[in-house]
Design an enzyme around this catalytic site. Structure first.
Site, PDB file in Angstrom:
ATOM      1  N   ASP A  14       0.809  -1.222   0.000  1.00 10.69           N
ATOM      2  CA  ASP A  14       0.000   0.000   0.000  1.00 10.69           C
ATOM      3  C   ASP A  14       0.844   1.275   0.000  1.00 10.69           C
ATOM      4  O   ASP A  14       0.437   2.304   0.537  1.00 10.69           O
ATOM      5  CB  ASP A  14      -0.964   0.028   1.216  1.00 10.69           C
ATOM      6  N   LYS A  17       1.945   2.188  -5.116  1.00  8.37           N
ATOM      7  CA  LYS A  17       2.476   1.642  -6.384  1.00  8.37           C
ATOM      8  C   LYS A  17       1.539   1.968  -7.550  1.00  8.37           C
ATOM      9  O   LYS A  17       1.983   2.335  -8.635  1.00  8.37           O
ATOM     10  CB  LYS A  17       2.634   0.105  -6.272  1.00  8.37           C
ATOM     11  N   LYS A  19      -0.505   4.445  -8.066  1.00  7.48           N
ATOM     12  CA  LYS A  19      -0.412   5.825  -8.568  1.00  7.48           C
ATOM     13  C   LYS A  19       0.807   5.992  -9.477  1.00  7.48           C
ATOM     14  O   LYS A  19       0.726   6.610 -10.531  1.00  7.48           O
ATOM     15  CB  LYS A  19      -0.339   6.839  -7.405  1.00  7.48           C
ATOM     16  N   GLY A  41      -4.506  -4.296  -3.727  1.00  4.75           N
ATOM     17  CA  GLY A  41      -5.493  -3.253  -3.997  1.00  4.75           C
ATOM     18  C   GLY A  41      -4.728  -2.016  -4.389  1.00  4.75           C
ATOM     19  O   GLY A  41      -4.052  -1.407  -3.551  1.00  4.75           O
ATOM     20  N   HIS A  42      -4.763  -1.683  -5.666  1.00  5.12           N
ATOM     21  CA  HIS A  42      -4.006  -0.538  -6.166  1.00  5.12           C
ATOM     22  C   HIS A  42      -5.004   0.549  -6.561  1.00  5.12           C
ATOM     23  O   HIS A  42      -5.798   0.364  -7.481  1.00  5.12           O
ATOM     24  CB  HIS A  42      -3.133  -0.960  -7.359  1.00  5.12           C
ATOM     25  N   GLN A 220       2.002  -6.058  -3.253  1.00  9.27           N
ATOM     26  CA  GLN A 220       2.448  -6.173  -1.860  1.00  9.27           C
ATOM     27  C   GLN A 220       3.741  -5.357  -1.665  1.00  9.27           C
ATOM     28  O   GLN A 220       3.922  -4.380  -2.365  1.00  9.27           O
ATOM     29  CB  GLN A 220       2.648  -7.638  -1.454  1.00  9.27           C
ATOM     30  N   THR A 296      -8.566  -3.346  -0.269  1.00 11.56           N
ATOM     31  CA  THR A 296      -9.134  -4.663  -0.543  1.00 11.56           C
ATOM     32  C   THR A 296     -10.106  -5.092   0.546  1.00 11.56           C
ATOM     33  O   THR A 296     -11.142  -5.665   0.263  1.00 11.56           O
ATOM     34  CB  THR A 296      -7.984  -5.694  -0.680  1.00 11.56           C
ATOM     35  N   SER A 407      -0.101  14.239  -3.501  1.00  9.33           N
ATOM     36  CA  SER A 407      -1.564  14.021  -3.404  1.00  9.33           C
ATOM     37  C   SER A 407      -1.882  12.762  -4.206  1.00  9.33           C
ATOM     38  O   SER A 407      -1.037  12.275  -4.955  1.00  9.33           O
ATOM     39  CB  SER A 407      -2.353  15.233  -3.935  1.00  9.33           C
TER      40      SER A 407
HETATM   41  P1  GDP Z   1      -0.675   0.378  -3.602  1.00  9.16           P
HETATM   42  O1  GDP Z   1      -1.301  -0.883  -3.129  1.00  9.16           O
HETATM   43  O2  GDP Z   1       0.789   0.419  -3.360  1.00  9.16           O
HETATM   44  O3  GDP Z   1      -1.027   0.697  -5.027  1.00  9.16           O
HETATM   45  O4  GDP Z   1      -1.304   1.535  -2.696  1.00  9.16           O
HETATM   46  P2  GDP Z   1      -2.864   1.699  -2.299  1.00  9.16           P
HETATM   47  O5  GDP Z   1      -3.599   2.164  -3.499  1.00  9.16           O
HETATM   48  O6  GDP Z   1      -3.370   0.504  -1.611  1.00  9.16           O
HETATM   49  O7  GDP Z   1      -2.764   2.817  -1.180  1.00  9.16           O
HETATM   50  C1  GDP Z   1      -2.248   4.078  -1.444  1.00  9.16           C
HETATM   51  C2  GDP Z   1      -3.345   5.138  -1.182  1.00  9.16           C
HETATM   52  O8  GDP Z   1      -2.749   6.414  -1.087  1.00  9.16           O
HETATM   53  C3  GDP Z   1      -4.370   5.248  -2.301  1.00  9.16           C
HETATM   54  O9  GDP Z   1      -5.613   5.548  -1.746  1.00  9.16           O
HETATM   55  C4  GDP Z   1      -3.844   6.406  -3.135  1.00  9.16           C
HETATM   56  O10 GDP Z   1      -4.880   7.084  -3.845  1.00  9.16           O
HETATM   57  C5  GDP Z   1      -3.261   7.287  -2.081  1.00  9.16           C
HETATM   58  N1  GDP Z   1      -2.109   8.104  -2.503  1.00  9.16           N
HETATM   59  C6  GDP Z   1      -1.117   7.793  -3.362  1.00  9.16           C
HETATM   60  N2  GDP Z   1      -0.192   8.778  -3.398  1.00  9.16           N
HETATM   61  C7  GDP Z   1      -0.610   9.722  -2.535  1.00  9.16           C
HETATM   62  C8  GDP Z   1      -0.061  10.967  -2.090  1.00  9.16           C
HETATM   63  O11 GDP Z   1       1.011  11.396  -2.482  1.00  9.16           O
HETATM   64  N3  GDP Z   1      -0.777  11.662  -1.149  1.00  9.16           N
HETATM   65  C9  GDP Z   1      -1.959  11.208  -0.648  1.00  9.16           C
HETATM   66  N4  GDP Z   1      -2.584  11.950   0.268  1.00  9.16           N
HETATM   67  N5  GDP Z   1      -2.496  10.034  -1.033  1.00  9.16           N
HETATM   68  C10 GDP Z   1      -1.824   9.301  -1.961  1.00  9.16           C
HETATM   69  P1  IMO Z   2      -0.862  -4.156  -2.255  1.00 10.70           P
HETATM   70  O1  IMO Z   2      -0.446  -4.704  -3.600  1.00 10.70           O
HETATM   71  C1  IMO Z   2      -0.902  -4.536   2.080  1.00 10.70           C
HETATM   72  C2  IMO Z   2      -0.951  -8.589   3.705  1.00 10.70           C
HETATM   73  C3  IMO Z   2      -2.193  -9.012   4.456  1.00 10.70           C
HETATM   74  C4  IMO Z   2      -1.592  -9.961   5.488  1.00 10.70           C
HETATM   75  C5  IMO Z   2      -0.489 -10.650   4.674  1.00 10.70           C
HETATM   76  C6  IMO Z   2      -0.905 -11.996   4.114  1.00 10.70           C
HETATM   77  O2  IMO Z   2      -2.153  -3.430  -2.286  1.00 10.70           O
HETATM   78  O3  IMO Z   2       0.258  -3.378  -1.647  1.00 10.70           O
HETATM   79  P2  IMO Z   2      -2.479 -12.704   2.083  1.00 10.70           P
HETATM   80  O4  IMO Z   2      -3.939 -12.455   1.848  1.00 10.70           O
HETATM   81  O5  IMO Z   2      -1.590 -12.163   1.009  1.00 10.70           O
HETATM   82  O6  IMO Z   2      -2.171 -14.130   2.400  1.00 10.70           O
HETATM   83  O7  IMO Z   2      -2.150 -11.884   3.436  1.00 10.70           O
HETATM   84  O8  IMO Z   2      -0.160  -9.766   3.609  1.00 10.70           O
HETATM   85  N1  IMO Z   2      -1.176  -8.092   2.331  1.00 10.70           N
HETATM   86  C7  IMO Z   2      -1.110  -6.804   1.988  1.00 10.70           C
HETATM   87  N2  IMO Z   2      -0.933  -5.702   2.752  1.00 10.70           N
HETATM   88  N3  IMO Z   2      -0.994  -4.420   0.739  1.00 10.70           N
HETATM   89  C8  IMO Z   2      -1.154  -5.517  -0.031  1.00 10.70           C
HETATM   90  O9  IMO Z   2      -1.151  -5.464  -1.370  1.00 10.70           O
HETATM   91  C9  IMO Z   2      -1.265  -6.778   0.594  1.00 10.70           C
HETATM   92  N4  IMO Z   2      -1.432  -8.041   0.136  1.00 10.70           N
HETATM   93  C10 IMO Z   2      -1.357  -8.829   1.215  1.00 10.70           C
HETATM   94  O10 IMO Z   2      -2.839  -7.926   5.059  1.00 10.70           O
HETATM   95  O11 IMO Z   2      -0.961  -9.213   6.492  1.00 10.70           O
HETATM   96 MG    MG Z   3      -2.827  -1.553  -1.824  1.00 12.73          MG
END
Ligand code: GDP
Ligand code: IMO
Ligand code: MG
Length: 416
Positions: A14, A17, A19, A41-42, A220, A296, A407
């Site tokens: 999270d 990635k 973005k 969850g991206h 991840q 997610t 942002s």
């Molecule tokens: P990923 O799994 O690595 O793709 O990240 P996620 O999408 O799960 O979580 C990142 C969250 O931060 C998302 O809701 C993005 O929209 C948000 N985000 C990304 N870059 C920024 C930033 O620079 N500032 C803020 N405030 N939010 C951001």
């Molecule tokens: P993205 O791609 C954050 C975490 C789960 C749990 C552990 C094992 O959005 O960054 P699993 O269901 O994979 O067997 O769970 O890994 N986890 C993540 N945490 N971002 C993710 O993906 C994750 N995918 C799995 O919360 O701790």
């Molecule tokens: Mg994510």
């Protein structure tokens, strides 16, 4: 012949990635996922629209870019079909490896039942069936996307496997499906997926020979890697850059630049050690300001401070050339900002990630905060203390911070 660049998470997932992949997608001919499944969850924000991607690569919002789901991914056809609904027809723009493993409903049941049995020792998985799908792959009893070609045979093979293991599987609530119903279900998967299934490795080899630009999208993060993360509180795949080769059929010489993604602070979802977690008011404030709730599962993310020790480990293990530092704006308004610069383990100070982080206590250095960075698009427009923070992180982790995100919006991105 071109080389493929990699985007990889450096913390516990999270990091943002999605973005950055979306930001770079229009300059790439291909965006390819190489590991994980719909545990990912991206989130991508474009203007008023927010997209949550789980299996579909983050190049999908860039109309000219082709997207590949590689052999290293575990693919739940049911969830994939649901995810596709939000897009127009993606045939010709989306490809699935015939060698990717199928994540089937019994994997999900096993995942959830195992977590329940573990009680307080649960990993805190996403409950999607990821671990059991990879277990079957490694135990050589999994099924691959290519097997959808002959749904009757696949149904027979699945039923055989479930019957052989019925004593064990019944404990998890897995029932033997009715054969004709299973065939019908698999046929529906085949109908929805067949336009996308191909030999994606061959496709990528040809793309590189033709000098196309290729971006490999990690899921991840490094600290969730099956070997190099906080085992057993990890996911079941190789999340680091090395996984991009096996997860797509590339070799190390095919790889170009590795960009590591890290937040300006740190979060984790699920259980397991997190030395720089802040359980007080400041952690709660980061969660609120950063909207730190899982894409997610909706679970609140645990929040804390930037862990420079874990980051340095991630830079080394991934071969990071450049870092994208995300969500700097979330720290706007904090008077002071902490960074974990070392751990104390058994009374000793160490600056590396040990075998277990269970007993590691953070040693912090404190930096001056800043008023506002939100929406800033030029490094020179950041306040002095924000710039100092970035330069300090660079020197602590040993890699250049080339991108700073201020942002969720695509354009609010500083390139240095
Ligand atoms: P990923 O799994 O690595 O793709 O990240 P996620 O999408 O799960 O979580 C990142 C969250 O931060 C998302 O809701 C993005 O929209 C948000 N985000 C990304 N870059 C920024 C930033 O620079 N500032 C803020 N405030 N939010 C951001
Ligand atoms: P993205 O791609 C954050 C975490 C789960 C749990 C552990 C094992 O959005 O960054 P699993 O269901 O994979 O067997 O769970 O890994 N986890 C993540 N945490 N971002 C993710 O993906 C994750 N995918 C799995 O919360 O701790
Ligand atoms: Mg994510």
């Amino acid at each position: 012949m071109s080389k493929a660049d990699i985007i990889v998470g450096l913390q516990w997932g999270d990091e943002g990635k999605g973005k950055i992949v979306d930001h770079m997608a229009s300059k790439n001919d291909y965006v390819c996922r190489f590991a994980g499944g719909h545990n990912a969850g991206h989130t991508i924000v474009v203007g008023e629209n927010t997209y949550a991607l789980h299996l579909v690569p983050s190049g999908v919002l860039s109309k000219e870019t082709k997207n590949i789901i590689g052999n290293g991914v575990v693919l739940s056809p049911k969830d994939f079909i649901e995810e596709l609904v939000q897009f127009e027809d993606l045939s010709g723009r989306l490809f699935i490896s015939d060698k990717a493993h199928l994540l089937l409903p019994y994997h999900t049941l096993i995942d959830q039942a195992l977590e329940k049995l573990k009680g307080k020792d649960a990993i805190g998985t996403t409950g999607k069936g990821i671990g059991p799908a990879y277990v079957d792959k490694i135990a050589r009893v999994g099924h691959r996307v290519g097997e959808l070609q002959d749904c009757t045979k696949l149904a027979d093979d699945i039923i055989n496997y479930l019957e052989q293991n019925s004593d064990l599987l019944s404990v998890f609530g897995v029932e033997i499906p009715n054969k004709s119903e299973l065939i019908a279900e698999l046929e529906s998967y085949k109908k929805a997926l067949s336009a996308f299934i191909t030999d994606t490795t061959l496709m990528l080899w040809n793309a590189l020979v033709e000098d196309k630009k290729v971006l490999l999208e990690g899921a991840q993060g490094t600290m969730l890697d099956i070997d190099h993360g906080t085992y057993p509180y990890v996911t079941s795949s190789t999340t680091i850059s090395a996984g991009a080769c096996s997860g797509l059929g590339l070799n190390p010489k095919d790889i170009g630049k590795v960009t590591g993604i890290a937040k300006a602070y740190c979060t984790r979802v699920g259980n397991g050690p997190f030395p720089s977690e802040d359980l007080g008011e400041e952690g709660a404030l980061i969660r609120e300001k950063g909207g730190e709730f899982g894409t997610t599962t909706g679970r609140p993310r645990r929040c804390g401070w930037f862990d420079a020790v874990a980051l340095k480990h991630a830079v080394r293990v991934n071969g990071v050339d450049e870092i994208a530092l995300m969500k700097l704006d979330v720290l706007d308004g904090f008077k002071e900002i902490k960074v974990c610069v070392a751990y104390e383990v058994d009374g000793k100070e160490i600056d590396y990630v040990p075998y277990s982080l269970e007993d590691a206590k953070p040693i912090y250095k404190t930096y001056e905060g800043w008023e506002k960075s939100k929406g800033v698009r030029d490094f020179d427009d950041l306040s002095k203390s924000a710039k100092e923070y970035i330069l300090e992180l660079e020197s602590l982790v040993g890699a250049k911070i080339k991108i700073v995100s201020t942002s969720p919006q695509r354009e609010d991105t500083i390139i240095r």
